[in-house]
Design a protein around this motif. Sequence first.
Motif, PDB file in Angstrom:
ATOM      1  N   ALA A 101      -5.312  -6.860   5.982  1.00  0.00           N
ATOM      2  CA  ALA A 101      -5.991  -8.100   5.596  1.00  0.00           C
ATOM      3  C   ALA A 101      -7.510  -7.996   5.662  1.00  0.00           C
ATOM      4  O   ALA A 101      -8.210  -8.593   4.836  1.00  0.00           O
ATOM      5  N   ILE A 102      -8.049  -7.227   6.627  1.00  0.00           N
ATOM      6  CA  ILE A 102      -9.503  -7.283   6.842  1.00  0.00           C
ATOM      7  C   ILE A 102     -10.212  -5.952   6.685  1.00  0.00           C
ATOM      8  O   ILE A 102     -11.433  -5.885   6.836  1.00  0.00           O
ATOM      9  N   THR A 103      -9.471  -4.876   6.386  1.00  0.00           N
ATOM     10  CA  THR A 103     -10.126  -3.582   6.182  1.00  0.00           C
ATOM     11  C   THR A 103      -9.575  -2.920   4.918  1.00  0.00           C
ATOM     12  O   THR A 103      -8.537  -3.321   4.387  1.00  0.00           O
ATOM     13  N   GLY A 104     -10.268  -1.871   4.483  1.00  0.00           N
ATOM     14  CA  GLY A 104      -9.798  -1.087   3.352  1.00  0.00           C
ATOM     15  C   GLY A 104      -9.315   0.283   3.750  1.00  0.00           C
ATOM     16  O   GLY A 104      -9.053   1.130   2.891  1.00  0.00           O
ATOM     17  N   ALA A 105      -9.195   0.536   5.042  1.00  0.00           N
ATOM     18  CA  ALA A 105      -8.822   1.864   5.521  1.00  0.00           C
ATOM     19  C   ALA A 105      -7.365   2.198   5.191  1.00  0.00           C
ATOM     20  O   ALA A 105      -6.510   1.310   5.089  1.00  0.00           O
ATOM     21  N   ARG A 106      -7.078   3.490   5.040  1.00  0.00           N
ATOM     22  CA  ARG A 106      -5.699   3.941   4.856  1.00  0.00           C
ATOM     23  C   ARG A 106      -4.976   3.825   6.195  1.00  0.00           C
ATOM     24  O   ARG A 106      -5.499   4.228   7.242  1.00  0.00           O
ATOM     25  N   ILE A 107      -3.750   3.290   6.173  1.00  0.00           N
ATOM     26  CA  ILE A 107      -3.011   3.007   7.399  1.00  0.00           C
ATOM     27  C   ILE A 107      -1.842   3.970   7.547  1.00  0.00           C
ATOM     28  O   ILE A 107      -0.956   4.034   6.677  1.00  0.00           O
ATOM     29  N   ILE A 108      -1.837   4.727   8.653  1.00  0.00           N
ATOM     30  CA  ILE A 108      -0.680   5.525   9.037  1.00  0.00           C
ATOM     31  C   ILE A 108      -0.017   4.821  10.218  1.00  0.00           C
ATOM     32  O   ILE A 108      -0.675   4.541  11.227  1.00  0.00           O
ATOM     33  N   ALA A 109       1.263   4.520  10.113  1.00  0.00           N
ATOM     34  CA  ALA A 109       2.018   3.912  11.205  1.00  0.00           C
ATOM     35  C   ALA A 109       2.966   4.945  11.794  1.00  0.00           C
ATOM     36  O   ALA A 109       3.648   5.665  11.054  1.00  0.00           O
ATOM     37  N   ALA A 110       2.999   5.027  13.127  1.00  0.00           N
ATOM     38  CA  ALA A 110       3.851   6.004  13.809  1.00  0.00           C
ATOM     39  C   ALA A 110       4.737   5.303  14.824  1.00  0.00           C
ATOM     40  O   ALA A 110       4.287   4.427  15.560  1.00  0.00           O
ATOM     41  N   ASP A 111       6.000   5.691  14.851  1.00  0.00           N
ATOM     42  CA  ASP A 111       6.955   5.128  15.805  1.00  0.00           C
ATOM     43  C   ASP A 111       8.126   6.094  15.874  1.00  0.00           C
ATOM     44  O   ASP A 111       8.290   6.959  15.007  1.00  0.00           O
ATOM     45  N   ILE A 112       8.965   5.940  16.910  1.00  0.00           N
ATOM     46  CA  ILE A 112      10.146   6.786  17.042  1.00  0.00           C
ATOM     47  C   ILE A 112      11.370   6.141  16.421  1.00  0.00           C
ATOM     48  O   ILE A 112      12.433   6.760  16.342  1.00  0.00           O
ATOM     49  N   ASP A 113      11.236   4.882  15.970  1.00  0.00           N
ATOM     50  CA  ASP A 113      12.350   4.109  15.439  1.00  0.00           C
ATOM     51  C   ASP A 113      12.235   4.019  13.917  1.00  0.00           C
ATOM     52  O   ASP A 113      11.260   3.484  13.390  1.00  0.00           O
ATOM     53  N   ALA A 114      13.240   4.509  13.212  1.00  0.00           N
ATOM     54  CA  ALA A 114      13.206   4.513  11.748  1.00  0.00           C
ATOM     55  C   ALA A 114      13.154   3.105  11.184  1.00  0.00           C
ATOM     56  O   ALA A 114      12.489   2.855  10.166  1.00  0.00           O
ATOM     57  N   LYS A 150      11.711   0.484  12.522  1.00  0.00           N
ATOM     58  CA  LYS A 150      10.361  -0.054  12.669  1.00  0.00           C
ATOM     59  C   LYS A 150       9.396   0.604  11.682  1.00  0.00           C
ATOM     60  O   LYS A 150       8.451  -0.047  11.214  1.00  0.00           O
ATOM     61  N   LEU A 151       9.632   1.854  11.354  1.00  0.00           N
ATOM     62  CA  LEU A 151       8.804   2.516  10.342  1.00  0.00           C
ATOM     63  C   LEU A 151       9.039   1.900   8.968  1.00  0.00           C
ATOM     64  O   LEU A 151       8.095   1.702   8.197  1.00  0.00           O
ATOM     65  N   ASP A 152      10.281   1.571   8.671  1.00  0.00           N
ATOM     66  CA  ASP A 152      10.577   0.892   7.410  1.00  0.00           C
ATOM     67  C   ASP A 152       9.898  -0.471   7.373  1.00  0.00           C
ATOM     68  O   ASP A 152       9.338  -0.879   6.352  1.00  0.00           O
ATOM     69  N   HIS A 153       9.925  -1.173   8.512  1.00  0.00           N
ATOM     70  CA  HIS A 153       9.251  -2.469   8.620  1.00  0.00           C
ATOM     71  C   HIS A 153       7.755  -2.313   8.388  1.00  0.00           C
ATOM     72  O   HIS A 153       7.124  -3.120   7.686  1.00  0.00           O
ATOM     73  N   ALA A 154       7.163  -1.269   8.953  1.00  0.00           N
ATOM     74  CA  ALA A 154       5.725  -1.033   8.798  1.00  0.00           C
ATOM     75  C   ALA A 154       5.360  -0.829   7.334  1.00  0.00           C
ATOM     76  O   ALA A 154       4.320  -1.328   6.865  1.00  0.00           O
ATOM     77  N   ARG A 155       6.198  -0.095   6.593  1.00  0.00           N
ATOM     78  CA  ARG A 155       5.932   0.115   5.162  1.00  0.00           C
ATOM     79  C   ARG A 155       5.963  -1.210   4.413  1.00  0.00           C
ATOM     80  O   ARG A 155       5.124  -1.467   3.542  1.00  0.00           O
ATOM     81  N   LYS A 156       6.904  -2.074   4.755  1.00  0.00           N
ATOM     82  CA  LYS A 156       7.002  -3.375   4.099  1.00  0.00           C
ATOM     83  C   LYS A 156       5.787  -4.253   4.413  1.00  0.00           C
ATOM     84  O   LYS A 156       5.404  -5.105   3.601  1.00  0.00           O
ATOM     85  N   LEU A 157       5.195  -4.052   5.584  1.00  0.00           N
ATOM     86  CA  LEU A 157       4.046  -4.860   5.996  1.00  0.00           C
ATOM     87  C   LEU A 157       2.718  -4.332   5.455  1.00  0.00           C
ATOM     88  O   LEU A 157       1.694  -4.992   5.609  1.00  0.00           O
ATOM     89  N   GLY A 158       2.730  -3.126   4.859  1.00  0.00           N
ATOM     90  CA  GLY A 158       1.501  -2.632   4.254  1.00  0.00           C
ATOM     91  C   GLY A 158       1.029  -1.276   4.697  1.00  0.00           C
ATOM     92  O   GLY A 158      -0.029  -0.818   4.247  1.00  0.00           O
ATOM     93  N   ALA A 159       1.770  -0.596   5.577  1.00  0.00           N
ATOM     94  CA  ALA A 159       1.371   0.760   5.967  1.00  0.00           C
ATOM     95  C   ALA A 159       1.459   1.685   4.759  1.00  0.00           C
ATOM     96  O   ALA A 159       2.419   1.638   3.987  1.00  0.00           O
ATOM     97  N   ASP A 160       0.459   2.532   4.590  1.00  0.00           N
ATOM     98  CA  ASP A 160       0.449   3.474   3.468  1.00  0.00           C
ATOM     99  C   ASP A 160       1.372   4.653   3.715  1.00  0.00           C
ATOM    100  O   ASP A 160       2.012   5.168   2.785  1.00  0.00           O
TER     101      ASP A 160
END
Length: 342
Positions: free
Chosen positions: A190-203, A205-215
């Motif tokens: 919402a407030i930055t233009g940076a590329r977002i990498i999301a890391a987690d051990i739970d698949a 939660k990683l799928d959730h992160a992609r839906k929320l905007g993680a690149d």
Amino acid sequence: MKAVRFIEGGKPPEIVDIAKPEPGPGEILLKIGGAGVCHSDLHVLDGEVPFKGPFTLGHENAGWVAALGQGVDGWQEGDAVAVYGPWGCGQCHHCQISAENYCERHASIPSYGGGLGSDGGMADYMIVPDSRLLVPLKGLDPADVAPLSDAALTPYHAIKAAIPQLTPDATVLVIGVGGLGHMAVQILRAITGARIIAADIDAGKLDHARKLGADITINSGHTTAAEEIRDLVGGRGVAVALDFVGAQTTIDLAASVVGRDSRLTVVGLAGGVVKYSADSPPYGTQVTIPYWGTRAELMEVIALAENGRIRAEVEKHPLEDAAKVYDRLREGKVNGRAVLVP
């Protein structure tokens, strides 16, 4: 009224009947619409934080003004509000600039806030000691908003401090896509233009992160996680690493992928430490340990929610299910944020 109570460290929470409180001079009685269930509560219940019980749990709170104590102006019964969580002395320099999260008298005041020494919001009603701790809600459901007072405010505070480094050509790493991490991904988008990498051990939660905007998403449990991230960022490295876990493995991962003149922010409380040797973390790296956020920043977080830019993913439960919800939280089975609704 029903309340979820902390009794003493090492004991599970108890659901008991207590008297409905009455507001004294300067106080506000709040009818609770929802109280977020935070991992920090587990540290309280386990006795890792030296609070003296009993008191009602719940430090992520929102609801409606039910009654005003003598001398309270500017609010009316029925007003929908969120409660600012960290209660400082209200008088020191940091409190005067709305940064009660960094109150200079924190070591001498008996409570850190509602649910953290004082009675919190896991009940039908709670007392808020001063109207400065209330933020108005405009058309938002308190049960949906309650987690924003910590789960969104804490990452927002950390991200806002790193804004100069979060340029469109930079990469930010979010480790842990739980209650705070899933809000961090949205705030970054919402407030930055940076590329977002999301890391987690739970698949999941990683799928959730992609839906929320993680690149990009990375399974941080893989032995190749650091190598995968370094391949993505090249010699520049990660500009900002936000660790919402704070375990030794996650801190080591963050430290191994940040570049020079970067920022390593440890938010999680899982007991890890940042190790230092020459150029490791790289020269110029700022290591920060933020705590919560300011009252003004909570107003900004609420504005993002009002504008539809961020939204806490909540699962709602009755107060009577508090013990089961805490068990699910320990097991890592809560997606987003659990909220107890009276």
